[in-house]
Design a protein around this motif. Structure first.
Motif, PDB file in Angstrom:
ATOM      1  N   VAL A   3     121.516  47.703  68.540  1.00 45.64           N
ATOM      2  CA  VAL A   3     121.480  48.393  67.247  1.00 45.64           C
ATOM      3  C   VAL A   3     122.855  48.356  66.563  1.00 45.64           C
ATOM      4  O   VAL A   3     122.952  48.375  65.335  1.00 45.64           O
ATOM      5  CB  VAL A   3     120.968  49.848  67.419  1.00 45.64           C
ATOM      6  N   TRP A  18     124.152  48.052  62.633  1.00 47.67           N
ATOM      7  CA  TRP A  18     125.050  49.033  62.013  1.00 47.67           C
ATOM      8  C   TRP A  18     126.378  48.413  61.585  1.00 47.67           C
ATOM      9  O   TRP A  18     127.045  48.933  60.693  1.00 47.67           O
ATOM     10  CB  TRP A  18     125.303  50.191  62.988  1.00 47.67           C
ATOM     11  N   GLY A  64     118.913  50.582  61.038  1.00 47.87           N
ATOM     12  CA  GLY A  64     119.276  50.675  62.451  1.00 47.87           C
ATOM     13  C   GLY A  64     118.613  51.867  63.128  1.00 47.87           C
ATOM     14  O   GLY A  64     118.119  51.766  64.250  1.00 47.87           O
ATOM     15  N   TYR A 121     115.018  51.021  63.602  1.00 44.75           N
ATOM     16  CA  TYR A 121     114.936  50.030  64.683  1.00 44.75           C
ATOM     17  C   TYR A 121     115.055  50.722  66.034  1.00 44.75           C
ATOM     18  O   TYR A 121     114.258  50.495  66.946  1.00 44.75           O
ATOM     19  CB  TYR A 121     116.073  49.019  64.483  1.00 44.75           C
ATOM     20  N   LEU A 122     116.043  51.613  66.138  1.00 39.91           N
ATOM     21  CA  LEU A 122     116.297  52.276  67.421  1.00 39.91           C
ATOM     22  C   LEU A 122     115.109  53.151  67.823  1.00 39.91           C
ATOM     23  O   LEU A 122     114.680  53.124  68.988  1.00 39.91           O
ATOM     24  CB  LEU A 122     117.575  53.121  67.307  1.00 39.91           C
ATOM     25  N   SER A 174     114.851  45.066  60.048  1.00 39.19           N
ATOM     26  CA  SER A 174     116.202  45.211  60.587  1.00 39.19           C
ATOM     27  C   SER A 174     116.992  43.896  60.671  1.00 39.19           C
ATOM     28  O   SER A 174     118.178  43.881  60.348  1.00 39.19           O
ATOM     29  CB  SER A 174     116.137  45.849  61.972  1.00 39.19           C
TER      30      SER A 174
END
Lengths: 572, 96
Positions: free
Chosen positions: A132, A136, A147, A150-151, A216
């Protein structure tokens, strides 16, 4: 020494070593990353097949390392991808990006050699957390939010995997993720199997679970996207092959995956996002291969993953170079870059030719194995879908990417050619694309099953050339007749609309409704309270029932009445 | 991180080889297409029996692959065109 190192998961050197990269300073961190990748590859190449690092834990045996043919191919290609990406990122001065990229690659390698589900889970989550930072690192509000999304999605995948593993342990008493040369070890007969499939499916970008990828990857740094394109989704492909080979439902899922992204790719303006849709479409071919599950199909899936990692990295590298020099990858703002970035143009065209599957390039020798496997099983519908998807690949990756970035109308942008390290990485990847296309026997020897497939038959070459040339002809006809949709500065909705717009809107409305009801209740209560207070006030006022002055005789009457009542109650 | 282009104005320099020879490239493509069709005709008539075993009847139809490539490409582009008005939004849609 070597034998004790075998008990540690491959890739652990990269995971631990990456922590020290920022200490090397801005100048040497990048070289340290490359050195770590190469050293790890040398260790990996000297490790023989087998099961290592067995531990007794939770009353069961965990096998930290299982290296068989399937794990080996994926471990090898992940190492090669890490080396290519590290060379491509040699100019980056940000130590955190190198730490993140190398730890991510190491975690993916560890996961592809994990012999049990707990080890797989640990590395699975580590790939999510480490990677990630590559998103970022762009340092924008949009990349920060992407991010976070995504995380959340990646960690959810890990949680599902762990839940499935625990349920599976309760059902079978084992946490094993297959022994040597075992495929399709989990299956979807049990709830735990379905949970694990869902976990793999999220990371593999199954239809409707896919949009984290397109959301992402295009927001990561130019070098970060190259790292990202290689590991997460192909780790999922490996895990699917290990756990669910021959699961028929995957054929349908794979077919949908090959088809739907190509329509989105046609109208997408951001070329890195086009590549993200293209990645999704390529994963579809692999998922179909896993679903078919025959030896040829699984060989095809593994070969395609191997070739795909290299040509997809090459395509992302070429777009990364454009982003690095021009500052954008939007088709509306590009065009004519072949004049100022000729080498990048050539490398991009080789990548585009590979993904499209031109003879002598890598896609030709891998994709056709999966298509032939479908034909051998007499799956006409699947075969037709894969052919349509092949024409679709030609459209978005074979033609659209190189054409709109480097040719098309001249945008007038004159920039420097890509930095030397990017060119070296692209040259190596392009050489690998050609090398695999010509020397395919080397790759076939690495595949899980003995391969008798011959890609270069006259019939195969002719049919593929016809398909691709006539697809190119269709492009020319559509462009010349003005029917090809022009690139437009716009955003296209996808399933992320559900959690970025619909759900927040619904939650917003729900919050307004709760606020309205809450206010109404409070208002009504305050109104009641005010009325009660008024009553009390009037009762206790000078003229009120309680507040007014009573006469002594009235009090005497009330007192005797109460006493009489008490007496009555006592006798009762 | 990014290098801004030194010149945003339309190209003042000479057209490149590609720009000068677009017609030639198109003619080359058409020739290649025709050659691929001819190759199939020759292959079929000369080595038909040795052709790799066909799994579907469609595979024995002349030029099926060429037709497939052309039609599938056009269909993909047109379906994409149909999809655009449904899902197209301003670039800052999610920032609003």
């Amino acid at each position: 020494m070597i034998s004790s190192l075998q008990n540690l998961p491959p890739g652990i050197l990269m995971v631990v070593g990456s922590l020290f990269l920022p200490l090397l300073g801005k100048r040497f961190a990048a070289w340290g990353a490359l050195a770590l990748s190469i050293t790890s590859l040398l260790f990996f190449a000297t490790t023989s097949f087998g099961i290592y690092g067995s531990l007794e834990l939770f009353g069961t045996t965990l096998d930290l390392v299982r290296i068989d043919k399937l794990s080996y191919v994926f471990g090898l290609i992940f190492h090669l991808a890490a080396i290519l990406s590290s060379i491509y990122a040699l100019h980056v001065k940000d130590g955190l990006q190198h730490l993140s990229g190398i730890m991510y690659a190491g975690a993916a390698i560890g996961a592809s050699c994990a012999g049990d589900l707990v080890t797989l889970f640990v590395f699975w989550e580590l790939t999510a957390i480490a990677s990630v930072f590559l998103i970022w690192a762009t340092n924008t509000e949009r990349s920060y939010r992407a991010g976070i999304r995504y995380l959340i999605i990646q960690v959810t995948s890990g949680v599902l995997l762990l839940s499935g593993a625990i349920m599976r342990y309760a059902e079978t008493g084992s946490l094993s993720f297959g022994g040597m040369g075992e495929y399709g070890v989990i299956g979807i007969e049990s709830t735990s199997g379905v949970l694990i499939l869902l976990a793999f499916g999220i990371k593999c970008a199954f239809p409707l679970l896919h949009n984290w990828l397109q959301d992402s990857y295009p927001k990561a740094t130019p070098t970060g996207t190259v790292f990202l394109s290689a590991f997460t989704t192909k780790l999922a492909v490996y895990s699917l092959a290990r756990g669910f080979a021959g699961t028929e439902e995957l054929i349908t899922i794979g077919c949908v995956m090959t088809l739907f992204p190509i329509f989105f790719a046609v109208i997408e303006n951001d070329l890195r996002k086009v590549l993200a849709y293209s990645l999704n479409n390529q994963l579809g071919f692999m998922v179909v291969g896993i679903g078919i599950g025959t030896e040829l199909a699984l060989n095809g899936t593994v070969a395609h993953a191997f070739c795909h990692i290299i040509y997809k990295a090459l395509l992302f590298m070429s777009m990364g170079a454009v982003l690095h020099r021009v500052g954008t990858t939007k088709a509306t703002e590009l065009g004519g870059l072949h004049k100022s970035m000729p080498l990048t143009t050539i490398f991009c065209c080789i990548g585009a030719g590979s993904i499209a599957g031109f003879p002598l390039l890598s896609g030709f020798i891998s994709k056709s194995m999966i298509i032939t496997a479908a034909a051998e099983e007499h799956m006409l519908a699947v075969w037709i879908v894969l052919l349509i998807a092949s024409a679709g690949v030609m459209e978005h990756s074979g033609i659209k990417i190189p054409f709109f970035a480097f040719f098309s109308h001249d945008s007038g942008k004159r920039v420097k050619e890509a930095p030397w390290n990017m060119l070296v990485a692209m040259a190596l990847a392009a050489a690998m694309c050609i090398g695999l296309g010509v020397g395919y026997e080397w790759l076939y020897a690495l595949l899980p099953f003995e391969s008798h497939y011959v890609p270069y038959t006259m019939a195969h070459v002719i049919t593929v050339m016809q398909l691709l040339l006539f697809a190119a002809l269709a492009f020319v006809v559509l462009m010349k007749s003005g029917l090809y949709p022009p690139e437009e500065r716009a955003l296209n909705l996808d399933t992320d609309w559900v959690y970025r717009k619909l759900l927040p809107n619904l939650l917003g409305r729900l919050a307004s409704l709760v606020k309205f009801v809450d206010q109404a209740i409070r208002k009504a209560f305050l109104h009641l309270l005010a009325r009660f207070e008024n009553r009390l006030q009037s009762a206790f006022s000078d003229s009120g029932m309680i507040g007014r002055t009573w006469t002594t005789s009235a009090m005497a009457v009330w007192a005797s009445l109460l006493l009489g009542l008490c007496l009555l109650l006592y006798y009762l | 991180m990014t290098n801004t282009p030194s010149d945003h104005a339309p190209a003042p320099d000479n057209p490149s080889w590609f720009e000068r020879n677009v017609s030639l490239i198109i003619v080359g493509l058409v020739v290649a297409c025709v050659l691929s069709l001819l190759a199939e005709v020759i292959w079929h008539s000369t080595f038909f029996d040795e052709k790799h075993p066909a799994h579907f009847k469609l595979e024995n139809t002349y030029f099926y692959s060429a037709g497939f490539g052309f039609c599938a490409f056009v269909a993909v582009v047109f379906l994409g065109k149909l999809l655009r008005p449904i899902i197209k939004r301003p670039e800052d849609y999610y920032d609003q």
